[in-house]
Design an enzyme around this catalytic site. Structure first.
Site, mmCIF file in Angstrom:
data_model
loop_
_atom_site.group_PDB
_atom_site.id
_atom_site.type_symbol
_atom_site.label_atom_id
_atom_site.label_comp_id
_atom_site.label_asym_id
_atom_site.label_seq_id
_atom_site.Cartn_x
_atom_site.Cartn_y
_atom_site.Cartn_z
ATOM 1 N N MET A 234 -2.969 7.425 -1.421
ATOM 2 C CA MET A 234 -4.271 6.773 -1.528
ATOM 3 C C MET A 234 -4.082 5.292 -1.825
ATOM 4 S SD MET A 234 -7.530 8.234 -3.490
ATOM 5 C CE MET A 234 -7.656 7.492 -5.077
ATOM 6 N N CYS A 235 -4.754 4.448 -1.072
ATOM 7 C CA CYS A 235 -4.742 3.021 -1.337
ATOM 8 C C CYS A 235 -6.119 2.498 -0.944
ATOM 9 C CB CYS A 235 -3.719 2.276 -0.481
ATOM 10 S SG CYS A 235 -2.011 2.791 -0.730
#
Lengths: 503, 350
Positions: free
Chosen positions: B1-2
């Site tokens: 996740m970014c």
């Protein structure tokens, strides 16, 4: 009788309590193991090849087979095989013939490679719920695509595509000739590949007219004997393959014993009845890579550049350099056949000692073609000892576009890998031309078995890809990051360019 | 996740970095405080004809000497200075960032039709693989990448990002998994005029890397994002494909859809897939690629990562979250959710 008889390889026992004297074993055994004496079936175990036909047909499970009931004194160097080969040659003074693939005890690299799957950071993809693409094009690819913009704002393709074979699954059936195998065996496989949307090879035995309805799914072969080759044959194939070598016997030509050259075989191959068909070791018009390039071009010219041309080589030490040479010709695909590749008849010394395994060959060929910047323009087809969908998946991850299966397709039709194909007495109707035996194989039924096998592997491949978070076969091809070596030595892992487990 | 965000002003009106800092910090839920960064196009108008090389030095003795020796061998350093930084409570200087405005001498390189760019690529490869303690992380003209290990607001304050202005901005808030939170591993990733921000993981990395390396690129950065920049360079610059077709090669339509297209389109997409199978990117991702002419955002073929786009006048926004866009601009003309593999393209007006 200096040597005397050697111990029987298989011992057959009949359970007389169970036996109902139906004589199916006698009818079915083409090697003549069984006879009836009074109220008993008597087996002659020495004739048994372990083809299992009798057991498969016995309604009472009354037949038991035991392998090697009497063995020699065990010895790590002078194995049974070593000793028996000497007895054989002491008696005959000849080259020992054998069937099927390499039977020597080399470690199988596939079994030391493990695949990857996704957890958390990249989700796995469920092939039951998401598209999963296995479509594979075999043939020359453009290095780049050029487009121009039309007045309407749409793009126009300027690059012209070379003809490619379109496969719905990256599994094809390799070349097994009419002669080596029966017409019914070829028909069964031809129906199967037409049904599943893939291709099979004719082998070097020509194309029987009964196969014409399936010609759009058949790759015709031009081998060193040029058996069965004429313009009609070339034009009927979906693609043409030049066979330079074969994994089971690199460096020598094909061998079809005269016993298998029946009238129909002789007509299809265009050779005399009952004559041994021995293809020369090299093609007599190919003595260099430029000669090969010329033959590729000649075949393309003859068929008006409408058909892909493949070149098949045995996986030998210099296979990568040879493949790079082939890539520079007009050839569309290079087929690399590993040393486990099967055969109807090969000298045992070749089968068990010459060539390299397909895993290393594919990795090295893919690497060489990439180094030279041509990998993407030519297809790589791998064959030789691919046993299941795991081997298939690993082969593609090592760099192949597609595979050829051979033995696996025969096993799907009942073959028990007894390795006596060269004798022409195959009780399963596969590796024989004796009509009563051929009739045992029903193409309508057997084609389903072959299609089932391909479909089963295809489903498993899709599952393995989905688990690895990949929804298109292109992204598996050469993706060695998704393989790990388990108990493989450092040298091999370097050749395969894979990391070890845990790394 | 970014978390990712990018904006372009298509009329080339300059924006300072204050707004994107707040937008990126809003998405701290998507990061872990181990990496954040910004890219700005139009950063160095006074030196716009020079390659702006940003270098992380571990110390300014041996590595700096080696880099400068290499640069002087290959061309001329017009101007050099330490990039001004301001230490934060949670962000200390782990490297000393330096910048050079540099022009390579094209007479030193043969056998290429883009000698300047190839000279820069050579220099970047050489520094990053051979000179210990030095890393070039930004190498475009009039472009600056500013990144570090930390939360987005700390990284922004560390570089005083609001002091820079440009017509394209990119920001990335990182949650590292594949490589530890080292400064070089933060996004944006940049090479020459290409910058990439990327949320996701490329499951086809092995295939893509082998494909791109056969065209002479070298992957040295331990991150799959690097390969995206090279693929964009190969398809866009060397093979001259228009942006939307480059995206169609990287995240192509499914065969089932191609089979239903008109003949002309079917041939085009079949050719793209056949020629660029090795460039196809698999796995979950949302990516924005920038070059001086504009930005392109797209997701993987089944959209396993979020991406939203919005427009306000001449400005086009692409981000992981709508809320982030709304911190930059309250009054949006249009907000939409692009479908999987559909490119969102914003080019400067000519």
């Amino acid at each position: 009788m200096t040597i005397g008889s050697t111990p029987v390889k298989f011992k057959i026992t009949i359970d007389n309590e169970q036996c109902m004297l139906c004589e199916r074993c006698i009818e079915n055994c083409s090697y003549g193991v069984f006879r009836r004496e009074g109220q008993k079936i008597i087996p002659d175990s020495r004739k048994c090849t372990a083809c299992h036909r009798c057991m498969a047909m016995c309604p009472r499970d009354a037949i038991t087979m035991q392998e090697k009931p009497n063995d020699y004194r065990s010895h790590p160097v002078w194995t049974r095989e070593a000793r028996e080969a000497i007895y054989n040659q002491a008696k005959t003074g000849r080259i020992i013939l054998s069937g099927m693939g390499n039977a020597a005890d080399y470690p199988i690299i596939f079994d030391r490679l493990v695949l990857d799957a996704c957890q958390v950071t990249n989700p796995s993809i469920d092939p039951l719920r998401e598209p999963m693409e296995l479509r594979t094009y075999i043939g020359k690819k453009p290095r780049r695509v050029k487009v121009s913009k039309k007045g309407s704002g749409d793009y126009n393709l300027e690059t012209k595509l070379a003809p490619n074979l379109k496969l719905e699954t990256p599994i094809m059936i390799g070349h097994m000739s009419y002669g080596a195998i029966s017409l019914n065996a070829q028909l069964s496989m031809a129906k199967a590949v037409s049904e599943v949307g893939t291709f099979m090879g004719t082998g070097e035995g020509g194309l029987h007219k009964d196969l014409y309805p399936y010609q759009n799914n058949m790759i015709v072969q031009v081998a060193s004997g040029r058996f069965g080759v004429d313009i009609n044959y070339l034009e009927r194939g979906a693609a043409i393959e030049i066979k330079v070598g074969q994994g089971a016997k690199p460096g020598i030509g094909g061998h079809l014993p005269g016993e298998k050259v029946s009238e129909d075989v002789s007509k299809t191959r265009m050779i005399p009845l009952h004559s041994d068909a021995i293809s020369p070791a090299p093609h007599h018009d190919i003595y260099s890579i430029e000669d090969l390039a010329q033959l590729v071009r000649s075949l393309k010219e003859a068929t008006e550049w409408k058909k892909p041309v493949f070149v098949k080589i045995a996986a030998v030490h210099h296979a990568p350099a040879i493949a790079a040479g082939i890539a520079r010709s007009s050839a569309d695909a290079v087929v690399v056949d590993g040393f486990r590749g099967g055969t109807g008849a090969a000298p045992r010394v070749f089968r068990d000692n010459v060539g390299i395994p397909i895993e290393a060959a594919v990795a090295a060929v893919d690497e060489k073609l990439r180094d030279q910047g041509v990998r993407n323009e030519i297809s790589v087809i791998a064959s030789g000892g691919i046993r299941d969908s795991a081997d298939l998946t690993k082969t593609i991850a090592l760099g192949a576009d597609a595979v050829y299966i051979g033995t696996a397709a025969l096993v799907a039709m009942g073959c028990r890998v007894c390795g006596s194909c060269y004798r022409g007495l195959c009780p399963w109707g596969i590796a024989t031309q004796r009509q009563d035996l051929v009739d045992r194989l029903n193409p309508d039924e057997a084609s389903h078995n072959v299609a089932n096998l391909i479909n089963g592997w295809t489903l498993e491949l899709a599952e393995l890809m989905g688990a690895a978070g990949i929804n298109s076969i292109e992204s598996l091809r050469g993706n060695r990051d998704r393989l790990r070596g388990y108990m493989l030595d450092e040298g091999i892992m370097k050749v395969l360019d894979v990391k070890m487990v845990g790394a | 996740m970014c978390g990712i965000i990018s904006v372009i002003d298509r009329s080339k009106n300059y924006m300072d970095g204050g707004a994107i800092k707040n937008a990126l910090a809003l998405m701290n839920e998507r990061g872990s405080g181990e990496g954040a960064g910004y890219a700005v196009y139009g950063a160095y108008p006074d030196y716009k004809d020079y390659y702006a090389l940003h270098v992380f030095y571990d110390n300014i003795v041996e590595p700096k000497e080696a880099v400068e020796e290499l640069l002087e061998k290959w061309g001329k350093i017009e101007y050099a200075e330490e990039i001004p930084t301001y230490e934060q409570d949670r962000l200390r200087k782990q490297h000393i960032p330096w910048r050079y405005f540099f022009k390579p001498d094209i007479r030193l390189l043969a056998g290429t039709c883009s000698p300047e760019e190839d000279a820069i690529i050579n220099i970047v490869n050489k520094v990053n693989t051979e000179i210990k303690g030095a890393l070039i992380f930004s190498s475009g003209k009039d472009i600056g990448v500013f990144k570090a290990s930390g939360w987005p607001e700390d990284v922004a304050n560390f570089y005083r990002i609001e002091d820079y202005e440009g017509y394209i901005w990119m920001g990335h808030n990182r949650y590292p998994t594949n490589t530890s939170g080292w400064w070089g591993g933060a996004h944006p990733f940049n090479l020459l005029n290409w910058s990439v921000i990327h949320n996701g993981e490329i499951t086809s990395y092995g295939t893509n890397r082998r494909y791109i390396e056969s065209f002479g690129y070298k992957c040295t950065m331990k991150t799959d994002t690097e390969v995206v920049a090279y693929l964009a360079d190969l398809l866009g610059r060397r093979h001259e494909l228009p942006e939307e077709l480059s995206v169609k090669a990287l995240a192509p339509p499914f065969w089932d859809d191609i089979d239903r297209m008109s003949e002309n389109e079917r041939d085009l997409h079949t050719a793209l897939r056949m020629a660029y199978g090795g460039a196809l990117m698999n796995g979950p991702f949302a990516i924005v690629i920038a070059k001086p002419e504009g930005i392109v955002g797209f997701t993987d073929r089944i959209k396993l990562r979020p991406m939203i786009a919005a427009e306000s006048g001449d400005r086009l926004y692409i981000s992981s979250e709508e809320a982030a866009i709304r911190t930059m601009e309250q009054n949006l003309d249009r907000v939409w959710m692009p479908s999987a593999g559909e490119p969102v393209i914003g080019m400067v007006r000519r």
